[in-house]
Design an enzyme around this catalytic site. Structure first.
Site, short mmCIF file in Angstrom:
data_model
loop_
_atom_site.label_atom_id
_atom_site.label_comp_id
_atom_site.label_asym_id
_atom_site.label_seq_id
_atom_site.Cartn_x
_atom_site.Cartn_y
_atom_site.Cartn_z
N CYS A 45 0.64 -3.69 -4.13
CA CYS A 45 0.16 -5.32 -4.66
C CYS A 45 -1.26 -5.68 -3.75
O CYS A 45 -1.45 -6.15 -2.53
CB CYS A 45 0.61 -6.29 -4.79
SG CYS A 45 0.44 -7.66 -5.57
N CYS A 88 -1.68 -9.29 -2.60
CA CYS A 88 -0.76 -9.98 -1.56
C CYS A 88 -1.24 -9.14 -0.15
O CYS A 88 -0.87 -10.54 0.65
CB CYS A 88 1.04 -9.53 -2.41
SG CYS A 88 1.51 -9.35 -3.92
N ASP A 89 -1.41 -8.10 -0.40
CA ASP A 89 -1.64 -7.66 0.87
C ASP A 89 -3.27 -7.07 1.64
O ASP A 89 -3.40 -6.45 2.81
CB ASP A 89 -0.67 -5.89 0.86
CG ASP A 89 0.64 -6.50 0.81
OD1 ASP A 89 1.47 -7.37 1.13
OD2 ASP A 89 1.15 -5.70 0.21
#
Ligand code: NAP
Length: 325
Positions: free
Chosen positions: A147, A150-151
């Site tokens: 992701c 997200c990261d």
């Protein structure tokens, strides 16, 4: 991370609940918190606790936490639900959900689990597709991410990363990552993209994104973290080792479409459960939430999963009241 000693929850065969929640990721646990706040007797049956949160190391986009380890956030979700009396039973894969009589559902899972409930909330998520190459499992959360959204910030200032895929997620991820890392290699198995053209054009304009087309990742290499990725050009047969700090595998999702169909749920063209804005499925009394649903398909986040979980619990509560149970 703090270590918690938990007393395992138990469930009796044939036990009755107001709400059975299937799935223990952010959507399911959020639904559990809300369901219990509506004073509904609630149980969570789940294969694992945390769902896709288990695929990441750190979370820095859940409101209230500037940066928190994913496992700590999962523990807090679980603690929150259990503090309100929810029983959380991991290690259970639900195999069937059927209506018995007029309104009660019979939910059967592995390990001899059989419970009855007035409403069911499905929060089974969708699995990120995996590459299946050596090193992928080993370095998950240690440079292998599924992701970018997200990261990406966790790679701020790093030298290079690989992004795999040719859909919106991969292109959007590459664009986002190009703002954080010095070099992004976008590896796609074909020479044309299924991503929106505007994303492809945007990515092409960025000088630090290099397109490696007709190419596949064959191996992820590292020590305690990812250090390099081996890329094979399918046209030339050439294999190269790229030194990178991470790899983002953005090659789509796989919903549990066969399971949904076996219950009689309507799914969209991609296999996700069709719901309305109140998380109601085509089957009265069954609600769906999180990554399993057709809504917000292009934006899967912890906070959106938690939001749809809360709505599903509210709808289950309304359904139970209206039914006059
Ligand atoms: P996707 O559209 O299914 O694309 C997956 C990509 O990964 C494809 O390019 C595919 O290649 C490639 N792929 C699949 N299996 C592979 C494998 N084993 N090895 C190498 N490559 C592989 O998935 P997505 O990009 O995650 O998007 C999912 C849905 O969310 C889509 O409907 C998308 O539109 C939506 N979305 C929207 C946005 C947005 O609107 N901003 C952002 C993210 C996602 P092929 O092309 O060769 O099949």
């Amino acid at each position: 991370m703090s270590l918690r000693i938990r007393k395992p929850s138990k469930v009796e065969r044939g036990e009755r609940f107001d709400v059975v929640i299937v799935g223990g990721g952010p959507a399911g646990l959020s639904a559990a918190v809300y369901s219990s706040r509506f004073m509904l007797k609630t149980i969570v049956l789940t294969v694992d606790i945390g769902g896709q949160l288990n695929l990441t190391e750190w979370v820095d986009d859940y409101p209230g936490f500037t940066k928190i380890s994913a496992s700590e956030l999962v523990s807090r979700f679980r603690d929150h639900a259990e503090s309100f009396g929810v029983r959380v039973i991991p290690g259970v894969e639900v195999k069937s959900i059927e209506r018995v009589g007029d309104s009660i559902f019979r939910v059967v899972g592995t390990g001899g689990v059989e419970v009855y409930s007035k409403a069911v909330i499905l929060a089974v998520g969708a699995k990120r597709r995996k590459l299946g190459v050596p090193g992928e499992e080993e370095f998950q959360g240690k440079g292998v991410s599924y992701c970018s959204i997200c990261d990406a910030t966790l790679f701020k200032g790093k030298d290079a990363v690989v992004v795999v895929g040719g859909g919106d997620s991969a292109l959007e991820g590459s664009i986002m990552l190009s703002g954080y890392v010095k070099k992004v290699y976008l590896v796609h198995r074909r020479d044309s993209f299924r991503a929106k053209p505007i994303l492809v054009e945007d990515a092409k304009k960025r000088s630090n994104i290099e397109f490696l087309l007709n190419s596949i990742v064959t191996e992820i290499i590292g020590d305690d973290r990812v250090k390099a990725v081996r890329i094979l050009n399918k046209n030339t047969g050439e294999s190269n080792l790229l030194n990178v700090d991470g790899i983002f595998i953005e090659i789509g999702f796989e919903p549990a479409v066969e399971f949904f169909k076996s219950i009689g749920l309507e799914v969209d063209e991609y296999g996700y459960v069709k719901v309305d804005e109140w998380m109601r499925t085509n089957i009265p009394g069954i609600f769906a939430t999180g990554d399993a649903i057709s809504l917000w398909r292009g934006f899967r986040q912890i906070v959106t999963a938690a939001a749809t979980g809360a709505v599903a619990a509210y709808s289950a509560y309304q359904y139970i009241i209206e039914k006059g149970f």
